[in-house]
Write a protein that holds these residues in place. Structure first.
Motif, PDB file in Angstrom:
ATOM      1  N   ASP A 237       0.842  -1.195   0.000  1.00  0.00           N
ATOM      2  CA  ASP A 237       0.000   0.000   0.000  1.00  0.00           C
ATOM      3  C   ASP A 237       0.878   1.247   0.000  1.00  0.00           C
ATOM      4  N   CYS A 238       0.920   1.934  -1.132  1.00  0.00           N
ATOM      5  CA  CYS A 238       1.639   3.204  -1.252  1.00  0.00           C
ATOM      6  C   CYS A 238       0.663   4.292  -1.686  1.00  0.00           C
ATOM      7  N   THR A 239      -0.532   4.273  -1.102  1.00  0.00           N
ATOM      8  CA  THR A 239      -1.597   5.199  -1.509  1.00  0.00           C
ATOM      9  C   THR A 239      -1.634   6.462  -0.671  1.00  0.00           C
ATOM     10  N   ILE A 246      -4.383  -0.737   3.556  1.00  0.00           N
ATOM     11  CA  ILE A 246      -4.109  -1.067   4.952  1.00  0.00           C
ATOM     12  C   ILE A 246      -5.129  -0.443   5.895  1.00  0.00           C
ATOM     13  N   GLY A 247      -5.587   0.755   5.571  1.00  0.00           N
ATOM     14  CA  GLY A 247      -6.523   1.458   6.437  1.00  0.00           C
ATOM     15  C   GLY A 247      -7.964   1.201   6.093  1.00  0.00           C
ATOM     16  N   GLN A 248      -8.357   1.525   4.847  1.00  0.00           N
ATOM     17  CA  GLN A 248      -9.760   1.426   4.470  1.00  0.00           C
ATOM     18  C   GLN A 248     -10.224  -0.019   4.293  1.00  0.00           C
ATOM     19  N   ALA A 249      -9.469  -0.821   3.540  1.00  0.00           N
ATOM     20  CA  ALA A 249      -9.926  -2.192   3.261  1.00  0.00           C
ATOM     21  C   ALA A 249      -9.716  -3.121   4.454  1.00  0.00           C
ATOM     22  N   LEU A 250      -8.537  -3.061   5.074  1.00  0.00           N
ATOM     23  CA  LEU A 250      -8.228  -3.982   6.176  1.00  0.00           C
ATOM     24  C   LEU A 250      -8.547  -3.410   7.552  1.00  0.00           C
ATOM     25  N   VAL A 352       1.575  -4.905   3.118  1.00  0.00           N
ATOM     26  CA  VAL A 352       2.515  -4.050   3.842  1.00  0.00           C
ATOM     27  C   VAL A 352       2.294  -2.626   3.365  1.00  0.00           C
ATOM     28  N   SER A 353       2.213  -1.696   4.301  1.00  0.00           N
ATOM     29  CA  SER A 353       2.061  -0.284   3.944  1.00  0.00           C
ATOM     30  C   SER A 353       3.429   0.397   3.955  1.00  0.00           C
ATOM     31  N   VAL A 354       3.682   1.219   2.951  1.00  0.00           N
ATOM     32  CA  VAL A 354       4.957   1.904   2.794  1.00  0.00           C
ATOM     33  C   VAL A 354       4.685   3.374   2.470  1.00  0.00           C
ATOM     34  N   GLY A 355       5.462   4.264   3.078  1.00  0.00           N
ATOM     35  CA  GLY A 355       5.283   5.685   2.821  1.00  0.00           C
ATOM     36  C   GLY A 355       4.208   6.280   3.704  1.00  0.00           C
ATOM     37  N   LEU A 356       3.511   7.277   3.201  1.00  0.00           N
ATOM     38  CA  LEU A 356       2.521   7.986   4.016  1.00  0.00           C
ATOM     39  C   LEU A 356       1.385   7.088   4.462  1.00  0.00           C
ATOM     40  N   SER A 357       1.140   5.985   3.748  1.00  0.00           N
ATOM     41  CA  SER A 357       0.064   5.076   4.155  1.00  0.00           C
ATOM     42  C   SER A 357       0.399   4.356   5.454  1.00  0.00           C
ATOM     43  N   GLN A 358       1.684   4.162   5.743  1.00  0.00           N
ATOM     44  CA  GLN A 358       2.076   3.457   6.959  1.00  0.00           C
ATOM     45  C   GLN A 358       2.145   4.378   8.162  1.00  0.00           C
ATOM     46  N   GLY A 359       2.359   5.659   7.903  1.00  0.00           N
ATOM     47  CA  GLY A 359       2.503   6.613   8.987  1.00  0.00           C
ATOM     48  C   GLY A 359       3.417   7.740   8.563  1.00  0.00           C
TER      49      GLY A 359
END
Length: 536
Positions: A237-239, A246-250, A352-359
């Motif tokens: 997830d690099c959205t 990671i946030g909306q779907a899971l 796995v979330s990467v970038g702004l999607s992870q935090g």
């Protein structure tokens, strides 16, 4: 091994994987959702993993979603990323309007006389010649001795930035400075995209309309705007802040850092490049946050990171324009909102979330791209180990949690130690009691006049940043007894000759070229053995 050498080893460890393996990959197809710097950097690291072309990597990039692209700075880890891929600075830097970065100057965070500004240096092997004098003087001043303990005098990186020199020495000077970069983040994303496609990554330009889970609760496939579906075994997830997967779907919970990092918005405003090209980022304290100044080869990137709880966006823009002398200029500004904190699970199920999607931890120490690199690198390691099970996932999430919290603590320390009283924003930061045990350990040790080295090395507090960074911050902010309480030093406290330090720094700096001249003729880097020779 010296503390500086430890810093270098930690940085050089964060490189894309090399070599190959005969084992089949644990997954056959990985889909990176979202482009930009985060998406394409991750795709490149996956494409150059030990599995090579046996691992299919697709980047799904929406043509409808804009990229948050501004003038951006990096930590020195980015150097290892490009070295590991065999991409020369002479190729990527001009394509991204990039410049070199020796560290960060902090302006106006402290009101202590003589400590109104300081420089946070990136490490150099030359620091081994001056670090002990600096630390000795710091502790003498903590004990009440009137000795010089400002960090700017003791580090080669500070001298290079001050003199407008680039942090790459001439070939006959075999001592390295571990530098970072400034660059246009949009151009960097585009450059990485070209490289990734050249190395076998599939690029699909479509918009995701729905994320569909399978019967196990994992992500099964993505519904696209042309009616087609895209399935994969694993998703990255690099959205951005939308955190589509990671946030909306899971439905992964988000852990906010708002109680001790107040800034939640930013304004970006470019200005023409005039004068010398500095090899530093400048972070200037304003009334409700701080302003960045990042030199690129074609312009300055400027911006204001601020707290909406303490001023409105219009007030912040007016203050930034006044700071830049642009109150009457017709230059458009971009307003951005930030979500500061992290996902409770950066790896959740098959995502796995990467970038702004992870935090995101605000950009004060330029850690955004560092977290992209760390996260993608850690996942590639798990992938190459052939283990994507629950135990590997738990270790990964715990490591990422620790890294986020360690970085957060170092950023919070800047605000906690400020001595400004001109606005409620700065007073609230200084009065903030929402501090981790680790950060409290650093500050209590410093205020009790004890060395930080033992606690840092034993892992009791202050992990994530080296000794030089903590000492530069706390000494640079002037966290010492007040001037009236200082006494003449004893002969032992005054044992270091600072004219000798000055001469060493001055003569060493002569081996580094003018920054603009260096950018006009960037020498090869890949295969350079200077760094390794002085580490092992």
């Amino acid at each position: 091994m010296s503390d500086t050498a430890t810093v270098f080893n930690q940085h050089t460890a964060a490189r894309p994987a090399a070599g190959s393996t005969d084992r089949p990959p644990p997954v056959q197809h990985i889909c990176v959702v979202g482009g930009g710097t985060a998406g394409w950097m991750t795709a490149l690291m996956l494409a150059t993993s030990a599995y090579g072309p046996r691992l299919k990597v697709t980047v799904l990039e929406s043509p409808q979603v804009g990229i948050i692209g501004v003038g951006e700075g990096s930590t020195p880890w980015l150097r290892g990323f490009f070295d590991g891929l065999g991409i020369e600075e002479a190729e990527w830097m001009p394509a991204c309007n990039a410049t070199y970065k020796a560290g960060i100057t902090f302006e106006g965070w402290s009101t202590k006389p003589g400590f109104e500004r300081y420089f946070h240096p990136f490490a150099s092997m030359l620091d081994n010649m001056t670090m002990h004098q600096f630390v000795d003087n710091v502790h003498a001043r903590l004990e009440g001795a009137d000795v010089h303990a400002h960090p700017d005098r003791f580090f080669i990186a500070a001298a290079l930035a001050r003199q407008g020199r680039g942090p790459r020495a001439q070939a006959n000077f075999p001592f390295d400075v571990w530098y970072g970069y400034h660059f246009d983040s949009t151009l960097l994303g585009q450059f990485l995209a070209r490289k990734a496609v050249e190395r076998g990554v599939t690029h699909t330009a479509r918009h995701v309309t729905q994320t569909l889970l399978n019967e196990r609760g994992d992500i099964g496939h993505l519904q696209l705007d042309d009616g087609s579906r895209l399935a994969a075994d694993f998703f990255i997830d690099c959205t951005g802040f939308a955190s589509l997967l990671i946030g909306q779907a899971l439905q992964t919970p988000f852990v906010s850092y708002a109680e001790n990092l107040f800034n939640d918005a930013a304004i970006a405003l470019p200005t023409p490049l005039t004068g010398a090209i500095e090899s530093q980022t400048t972070a200037t304290a304003l009334r409700h946050g701080w302003a960045w100044k990042i030199p690129l080869t074609n312009r300055h990137g400027n911006g204001y990171v601020y707290s909406r709880a303490h001023c409105s966006p219009d007030q912040a823009e007016t203050e930034l324009r006044a700071h830049l002398g642009l109150l009457d200029a017709d230059v458009p500004a971009r307003h951005l909102q930030m979500r500061v904190g992290r996902m409770s699970q950066i790896w959740n199920r098959n995502c796995v979330s990467v970038g702004l999607s992870q935090g995101f931890i605000e950009p004060l120490e330029a850690t955004a791209l560092l977290f992209v690199q760390r996260t993608a690198g850690a996942f590639v390691e798990a992938l190459e180990a052939g283990d994507l099970g629950t135990a590997a996932q738990a270790r990964f999430n715990e490591d990422m949690r620790t890294r986020f919290e360690n970085t957060r603590d170092y950023i919070v320390a800047h605000y906690k130690t400020n001595s400004r009283t001109d606005t409620e924003y700065w007073r609230a930061n200084a009065d903030n009691l929402h501090l981790s045990d680790s950060l409290q350990g650093v500050l209590m040790t410093w205020l009790s006049r004890k060395p930080l080295a033992a606690g840092l090395k034993q892992g009791r507090f202050g992990q994530g940043y080296p000794i030089v960074s903590w000492y530069a911050l706390l000494a640079g902010m002037g966290i010492f007894p007040e001037g009236d309480d200082l006494q003449p030093p004893t002969p032992h406290q005054a044992r270091h000759r600072l004219d000798t330090v000055d001469d060493f720094i001055r003569r060493s700096a002569m081996n580094f070229p003018d920054h603009r001249a260096l950018l006009a003729d960037i020498p090869p880097r890949v295969g350079d053995k200077t760094l390794q020779l002085y580490l092992w």
